[in-house]
Design a protein around this motif. Structure first.
Motif, PDB file in Angstrom:
ATOM      1  N   ARG A  19       0.837  -1.179   0.000  1.00 51.91           N
ATOM      2  CA  ARG A  19       0.000   0.000   0.000  1.00 51.91           C
ATOM      3  C   ARG A  19       0.880   1.239   0.000  1.00 51.91           C
ATOM      4  O   ARG A  19       1.666   1.446   0.928  1.00 51.91           O
ATOM      5  N   LEU A  20       0.727   2.037  -1.017  1.00 49.89           N
ATOM      6  CA  LEU A  20       1.466   3.292  -1.121  1.00 49.89           C
ATOM      7  C   LEU A  20       0.634   4.424  -0.542  1.00 49.89           C
ATOM      8  O   LEU A  20      -0.593   4.404  -0.605  1.00 49.89           O
ATOM      9  N   SER A  21       1.338   5.401  -0.003  1.00 46.78           N
ATOM     10  CA  SER A  21       0.692   6.599   0.519  1.00 46.78           C
ATOM     11  C   SER A  21       1.277   7.833  -0.153  1.00 46.78           C
ATOM     12  O   SER A  21       2.454   7.848  -0.512  1.00 46.78           O
ATOM     13  N   CYS A  22       0.454   8.841  -0.269  1.00 49.69           N
ATOM     14  CA  CYS A  22       0.894  10.126  -0.817  1.00 49.69           C
ATOM     15  C   CYS A  22       0.343  11.191   0.122  1.00 49.69           C
ATOM     16  O   CYS A  22      -0.872  11.420   0.161  1.00 49.69           O
ATOM     17  N   ALA A  23       1.239  11.796   0.892  1.00 49.03           N
ATOM     18  CA  ALA A  23       0.840  12.822   1.845  1.00 49.03           C
ATOM     19  C   ALA A  23       0.959  14.190   1.189  1.00 49.03           C
ATOM     20  O   ALA A  23       1.997  14.521   0.602  1.00 49.03           O
ATOM     21  N   ALA A  24      -0.090  14.968   1.315  1.00 47.79           N
ATOM     22  CA  ALA A  24      -0.133  16.278   0.663  1.00 47.79           C
ATOM     23  C   ALA A  24      -0.229  17.387   1.695  1.00 47.79           C
ATOM     24  O   ALA A  24      -0.880  17.243   2.736  1.00 47.79           O
ATOM     25  N   SER A  25       0.418  18.469   1.403  1.00 47.04           N
ATOM     26  CA  SER A  25       0.280  19.670   2.224  1.00 47.04           C
ATOM     27  C   SER A  25      -0.545  20.677   1.434  1.00 47.04           C
ATOM     28  O   SER A  25      -0.659  20.587   0.221  1.00 47.04           O
ATOM     29  N   GLY A  26      -1.127  21.626   2.150  1.00 49.59           N
ATOM     30  CA  GLY A  26      -1.917  22.612   1.439  1.00 49.59           C
ATOM     31  C   GLY A  26      -3.383  22.519   1.819  1.00 49.59           C
ATOM     32  O   GLY A  26      -3.936  21.433   1.967  1.00 49.59           O
ATOM     33  N   ARG A  27      -4.008  23.675   1.958  1.00 47.92           N
ATOM     34  CA  ARG A  27      -5.372  23.712   2.460  1.00 47.92           C
ATOM     35  C   ARG A  27      -6.410  23.351   1.423  1.00 47.92           C
ATOM     36  O   ARG A  27      -7.574  23.165   1.751  1.00 47.92           O
ATOM     37  N   THR A  28      -6.002  23.265   0.136  1.00 45.31           N
ATOM     38  CA  THR A  28      -6.983  22.996  -0.907  1.00 45.31           C
ATOM     39  C   THR A  28      -6.901  21.575  -1.432  1.00 45.31           C
ATOM     40  O   THR A  28      -7.396  21.276  -2.517  1.00 45.31           O
ATOM     41  N   PHE A  29      -6.300  20.662  -0.663  1.00 43.92           N
ATOM     42  CA  PHE A  29      -6.142  19.282  -1.103  1.00 43.92           C
ATOM     43  C   PHE A  29      -7.478  18.675  -1.516  1.00 43.92           C
ATOM     44  O   PHE A  29      -7.572  17.979  -2.516  1.00 43.92           O
ATOM     45  N   SER A  30      -8.513  18.958  -0.770  1.00 39.00           N
ATOM     46  CA  SER A  30      -9.810  18.335  -1.039  1.00 39.00           C
ATOM     47  C   SER A  30     -10.441  18.817  -2.340  1.00 39.00           C
ATOM     48  O   SER A  30     -11.435  18.259  -2.784  1.00 39.00           O
ATOM     49  N   ARG A  31      -9.869  19.853  -2.953  1.00 39.85           N
ATOM     50  CA  ARG A  31     -10.389  20.350  -4.224  1.00 39.85           C
ATOM     51  C   ARG A  31      -9.526  19.897  -5.397  1.00 39.85           C
ATOM     52  O   ARG A  31      -9.654  20.414  -6.508  1.00 39.85           O
ATOM     53  N   HIS A  32      -8.642  18.949  -5.142  1.00 41.61           N
ATOM     54  CA  HIS A  32      -7.766  18.434  -6.184  1.00 41.61           C
ATOM     55  C   HIS A  32      -8.125  16.991  -6.508  1.00 41.61           C
ATOM     56  O   HIS A  32      -8.335  16.174  -5.596  1.00 41.61           O
ATOM     57  N   SER A  33      -8.212  16.681  -7.794  1.00 42.15           N
ATOM     58  CA  SER A  33      -8.208  15.281  -8.157  1.00 42.15           C
ATOM     59  C   SER A  33      -6.761  14.802  -8.084  1.00 42.15           C
ATOM     60  O   SER A  33      -5.830  15.596  -8.257  1.00 42.15           O
ATOM     61  N   MET A  34      -6.565  13.530  -7.793  1.00 45.33           N
ATOM     62  CA  MET A  34      -5.235  12.984  -7.568  1.00 45.33           C
ATOM     63  C   MET A  34      -4.963  11.846  -8.537  1.00 45.33           C
ATOM     64  O   MET A  34      -5.861  11.064  -8.872  1.00 45.33           O
ATOM     65  N   GLY A  35      -3.712  11.749  -8.936  1.00 46.92           N
ATOM     66  CA  GLY A  35      -3.318  10.679  -9.835  1.00 46.92           C
ATOM     67  C   GLY A  35      -2.092   9.953  -9.337  1.00 46.92           C
ATOM     68  O   GLY A  35      -1.246  10.542  -8.667  1.00 46.92           O
ATOM     69  N   TRP A  36      -2.028   8.668  -9.637  1.00 46.53           N
ATOM     70  CA  TRP A  36      -0.827   7.870  -9.411  1.00 46.53           C
ATOM     71  C   TRP A  36      -0.220   7.537 -10.781  1.00 46.53           C
ATOM     72  O   TRP A  36      -0.940   7.233 -11.741  1.00 46.53           O
ATOM     73  N   PHE A  37       1.103   7.575 -10.816  1.00 44.02           N
ATOM     74  CA  PHE A  37       1.847   7.306 -12.031  1.00 44.02           C
ATOM     75  C   PHE A  37       3.021   6.403 -11.674  1.00 44.02           C
ATOM     76  O   PHE A  37       3.368   6.260 -10.500  1.00 44.02           O
ATOM     77  N   ARG A  38       3.633   5.815 -12.682  1.00 46.25           N
ATOM     78  CA  ARG A  38       4.829   5.012 -12.430  1.00 46.25           C
ATOM     79  C   ARG A  38       5.787   5.107 -13.597  1.00 46.25           C
ATOM     80  O   ARG A  38       5.372   5.369 -14.728  1.00 46.25           O
ATOM     81  N   GLN A  39       7.046   4.876 -13.288  1.00 48.32           N
ATOM     82  CA  GLN A  39       8.072   4.895 -14.324  1.00 48.32           C
ATOM     83  C   GLN A  39       9.024   3.732 -14.088  1.00 48.32           C
ATOM     84  O   GLN A  39       9.708   3.684 -13.067  1.00 48.32           O
ATOM     85  N   ALA A  40       9.029   2.809 -15.032  1.00 47.00           N
ATOM     86  CA  ALA A  40       9.921   1.665 -14.976  1.00 47.00           C
ATOM     87  C   ALA A  40      11.242   2.036 -15.643  1.00 47.00           C
ATOM     88  O   ALA A  40      11.293   2.958 -16.464  1.00 47.00           O
ATOM     89  N   PRO A  41      12.311   1.330 -15.300  1.00 48.94           N
ATOM     90  CA  PRO A  41      13.614   1.636 -15.900  1.00 48.94           C
ATOM     91  C   PRO A  41      13.558   1.594 -17.429  1.00 48.94           C
ATOM     92  O   PRO A  41      13.050   0.639 -18.013  1.00 48.94           O
ATOM     93  N   GLY A  42      14.054   2.655 -18.050  1.00 41.41           N
ATOM     94  CA  GLY A  42      14.091   2.703 -19.494  1.00 41.41           C
ATOM     95  C   GLY A  42      12.777   2.992 -20.178  1.00 41.41           C
ATOM     96  O   GLY A  42      12.699   2.950 -21.415  1.00 41.41           O
ATOM     97  N   LYS A  43      11.755   3.263 -19.388  1.00 45.75           N
ATOM     98  CA  LYS A  43      10.436   3.519 -19.974  1.00 45.75           C
ATOM     99  C   LYS A  43       9.935   4.897 -19.576  1.00 45.75           C
ATOM    100  O   LYS A  43      10.420   5.501 -18.626  1.00 45.75           O
ATOM    101  N   GLU A  44       8.943   5.378 -20.292  1.00 43.90           N
ATOM    102  CA  GLU A  44       8.357   6.660 -19.965  1.00 43.90           C
ATOM    103  C   GLU A  44       7.408   6.520 -18.776  1.00 43.90           C
ATOM    104  O   GLU A  44       6.880   5.445 -18.504  1.00 43.90           O
ATOM    105  N   ARG A  45       7.227   7.622 -18.101  1.00 41.95           N
ATOM    106  CA  ARG A  45       6.272   7.646 -16.998  1.00 41.95           C
ATOM    107  C   ARG A  45       4.870   7.416 -17.552  1.00 41.95           C
ATOM    108  O   ARG A  45       4.508   7.948 -18.601  1.00 41.95           O
ATOM    109  N   GLU A  46       4.084   6.624 -16.821  1.00 46.76           N
ATOM    110  CA  GLU A  46       2.741   6.301 -17.295  1.00 46.76           C
ATOM    111  C   GLU A  46       1.710   6.470 -16.198  1.00 46.76           C
ATOM    112  O   GLU A  46       2.005   6.361 -15.005  1.00 46.76           O
ATOM    113  N   PHE A  47       0.488   6.711 -16.635  1.00 47.77           N
ATOM    114  CA  PHE A  47      -0.639   6.850 -15.726  1.00 47.77           C
ATOM    115  C   PHE A  47      -1.022   5.502 -15.145  1.00 47.77           C
ATOM    116  O   PHE A  47      -1.006   4.487 -15.851  1.00 47.77           O
TER     117      PHE A  47
END
Length: 127
Positions: A19-47
């Motif tokens: 289970r990964l976590s992403c901790a955010a600072s900032g008072r407007t966090f609840s007004r943001h949609s959030m995305g997870w991405f990944r980048q494997a060695p030698g490859k482009e970052r992907e959604f």
């Protein structure tokens, strides 16, 4: 602006979970949609996955659908990625990012839409 710190990565055998976590600072966090991405060695970052600002809507890349679950706790300013049935091809550095949203929707996000990234968290799946 939202500052983001990813954590929870590690080494796991194929078929295992993390289970990964992403901790955010900032008072407007609840007004943001959030995305997870990944980048494997030698490859482009992907959604990987997205979640709307209420948490009520989610969207997944086909490669992780049915295995990964994204969720968020706006009271804790944190978004999570539960990863089950991990495969060696899931090995990558995982990142989160935030986007202001006018509507409570989740949709695919392009990594090119984001100008800055955190350090990410390494996930390694052994066969």
């Amino acid at each position: 602006q939202v500052q983001l710190v990813e954590s929870g990565g590690g080494l796991v055998q194929a078929g295992g979970s993390l289970r990964l976590s992403c901790a955010a600072s900032g008072r407007t966090f609840s007004r943001h949609s959030m995305g997870w991405f990944r980048q494997a060695p030698g490859k482009e970052r992907e959604f990987v996955a997205a979640i709307s600002w209420s948490g009520g809507n989610t969207y997944y890349a086909d490669s992780v659908k049915g295995r990964f679950t994204v969720s968020r706790d706006n009271a804790k300013n944190t978004v999570y990625l539960q990863m089950n049935s991990l495969k060696p091809e899931d090995t990558a550095v995982y990142y989160c990012n935030a986007r202001t949203a006018l509507f409570d929707i989740a949709q695919i996000m392009s990594p090119a839409d984001f100008g800055s990234w955190g350090q990410g968290t390494q996930v390694t799946v052994s066969s």
